[in-house]
Design a protein around this motif. Structure first.
Motif, short mmCIF file in Angstrom:
data_model
loop_
_atom_site.label_atom_id
_atom_site.label_comp_id
_atom_site.label_asym_id
_atom_site.label_seq_id
_atom_site.Cartn_x
_atom_site.Cartn_y
_atom_site.Cartn_z
N GLU A 161 9.58 16.68 24.56
CA GLU A 161 9.02 15.82 23.54
C GLU A 161 9.23 14.37 23.93
O GLU A 161 10.34 13.98 24.27
N ALA A 162 8.15 13.61 23.91
CA ALA A 162 8.23 12.19 24.26
C ALA A 162 7.96 11.37 23.01
O ALA A 162 7.11 11.73 22.19
N ILE A 163 8.70 10.29 22.88
CA ILE A 163 8.50 9.38 21.74
C ILE A 163 8.40 7.96 22.28
O ILE A 163 9.26 7.54 23.06
N VAL A 164 7.36 7.25 21.86
CA VAL A 164 7.18 5.87 22.31
C VAL A 164 7.08 4.96 21.08
O VAL A 164 6.29 5.23 20.16
N ALA A 165 7.90 3.92 21.08
CA ALA A 165 7.91 2.98 19.96
C ALA A 165 8.09 1.57 20.49
O ALA A 165 8.50 1.38 21.64
N LYS B 202 8.29 0.76 15.58
CA LYS B 202 6.94 1.18 15.17
C LYS B 202 6.35 2.09 16.24
O LYS B 202 6.34 1.76 17.43
N PRO B 203 5.87 3.29 15.83
CA PRO B 203 5.32 4.23 16.80
C PRO B 203 4.12 3.64 17.55
O PRO B 203 3.34 2.89 16.97
N ASP C 256 1.74 9.02 15.62
CA ASP C 256 3.17 8.97 15.29
C ASP C 256 4.02 8.62 16.52
O ASP C 256 5.25 8.69 16.47
N GLY C 257 3.37 8.26 17.63
CA GLY C 257 4.10 7.86 18.83
C GLY C 257 4.66 9.03 19.62
O GLY C 257 5.38 8.84 20.60
N LYS C 258 4.31 10.25 19.19
CA LYS C 258 4.90 11.43 19.83
C LYS C 258 3.89 12.18 20.69
O LYS C 258 2.68 12.15 20.43
N ALA C 259 4.41 12.88 21.69
CA ALA C 259 3.57 13.72 22.55
C ALA C 259 4.46 14.83 23.09
O ALA C 259 5.68 14.72 23.13
N ARG C 260 3.82 15.92 23.54
CA ARG C 260 4.57 17.09 23.96
C ARG C 260 3.99 17.64 25.25
O ARG C 260 2.77 17.76 25.39
N PHE D 298 10.98 6.10 24.77
CA PHE D 298 10.75 4.80 25.38
C PHE D 298 10.62 3.75 24.28
O PHE D 298 9.93 3.98 23.27
N VAL D 299 11.26 2.62 24.51
CA VAL D 299 11.02 1.46 23.67
C VAL D 299 10.30 0.45 24.55
O VAL D 299 10.83 0.04 25.58
N VAL D 300 9.09 0.11 24.17
CA VAL D 300 8.29 -0.76 25.02
C VAL D 300 7.81 -1.98 24.24
O VAL D 300 7.75 -1.97 23.01
N SER D 301 7.49 -3.00 24.99
CA SER D 301 6.97 -4.21 24.40
C SER D 301 5.49 -4.32 24.75
O SER D 301 5.11 -4.16 25.91
N LEU D 302 4.66 -4.55 23.74
CA LEU D 302 3.22 -4.66 23.98
C LEU D 302 2.77 -6.11 23.88
O LEU D 302 3.25 -6.86 23.03
N LYS D 303 1.87 -6.47 24.78
CA LYS D 303 1.28 -7.81 24.72
C LYS D 303 0.33 -7.85 23.52
O LYS D 303 -0.32 -6.85 23.20
N SER D 304 0.25 -9.02 22.88
CA SER D 304 -0.72 -9.10 21.79
C SER D 304 -2.10 -9.23 22.42
O SER D 304 -2.26 -9.73 23.53
N GLU D 305 -3.08 -8.75 21.69
CA GLU D 305 -4.43 -8.77 22.23
C GLU D 305 -5.31 -9.43 21.18
O GLU D 305 -5.32 -9.01 20.02
N TRP D 306 -6.01 -10.45 21.60
CA TRP D 306 -6.89 -11.09 20.65
C TRP D 306 -8.33 -10.91 21.11
O TRP D 306 -8.69 -11.33 22.20
#
Ligand SMILES: [Cu+2]
Length: 225
Positions: free
Chosen positions: A34-38, A43-44, A159-163, A204-212
């Motif tokens: 089970e993978a979880i990314v937030a 926030k998922p 929900d940020g989850k995958a299997r 994983f805890v990741v940082s996302l770039k904002s997208e405009w």
């Protein structure tokens, strides 16, 4: 002497039985992963691709396959499509207006000039990397094909989850990619040992770039068809 031979024969038989049993056990798949990314706030994150690379072995190439990148209601569906390198992707247009799909990405430069329906030939994604898709007519249309060299990948849901299931036990490295990932997917690696029949988790805890981007509703009235 006869007794010694009998003992030797029994030992040999036991060795064979033991080896066979451990061999069978080693081939049983690992339990589900089970993978979880937030993000940093917990926030998922949807549409993140989690992929596992076996360490020390080269994964067997899966049979060649095809995948779909639809165009529906003037949007690409799905937004993110992970594929194994060499996959043929078709781009059916489900709208009754024309689209003009293109990519300038170095992993795959191509163009499907204005068309309705399904183009005759699929596009082969033969180089690993990120392929950003656009449409010449509808500026807001955007999607990504992520071409992988491992067959073990999955995409997170809302929900940020995958299997992932059915992997051979062994040592793996898990990594994550997202279209707006800040930094390099190669640097997200985490060791992930998998044992036969045992479930595993990776987060994983990741940082996302904002997208405009200019919202579709502002552009569509002027570029609608
Ligand atoms: Cu279009």
């Amino acid at each position: 002497m006869t007794r010694r031979l009998t003992v030797a024969a029994i030992l040999a038989l036991l060795t064979v039985v033991f080896a066979t049993r451990t061999g069978v056990k080693a081939q049983a798949p690992s339990g589900p992963v089970e993978a979880i990314v937030a993000d940093e706030k917990g926030k998922p994150i949807e549409d993140a691709v989690v992929f596992l690379t076996p360490l020390g072995t080269t994964p067997a190439a899966p049979p060649s396959s095809t995948a779909l990148m639809d165009q529906h209601d003037k949007e690409f569906v799905p937004y993110v499509l992970p594929v194994y390198v060499g996959t043929r992707v078709t781009f059916p247009n489900r709208d009754n207006i024309r689209h003009h799909v293109y990519s300038f990405s170095s992993a795959k430069k191509f163009e499907l000039p204005l068309y309705i329906g399904t183009p005759a030939a699929p596009v082969v994604f033969d180089k690993p990397g990120v392929v950003a898709l656009g449409c010449n007519i509808h500026d807001w249309m955007l999607a990504y094909i992520y071409v992988l060299t491992t067959p073990y990948f999955v995409k997170t849901a809302a929900d940020g989850k995958a299997r992932l299931e059915g992997l051979a036990p062994g040592a793996y490295e898990a990594r994550v990619w997202h279209p707006r990932l800040r930094g390099d997917a190669d640097k997200t690696g985490k060791p992930l040992p998998l044992a036969a029949g045992e479930p595993a988790q990776v987060s994983f805890v990741v940082s996302l770039k904002s997208e405009w981007r200019i919202p579709r509703k502002f552009v569509e009235p002027y570029r609608g068809s």
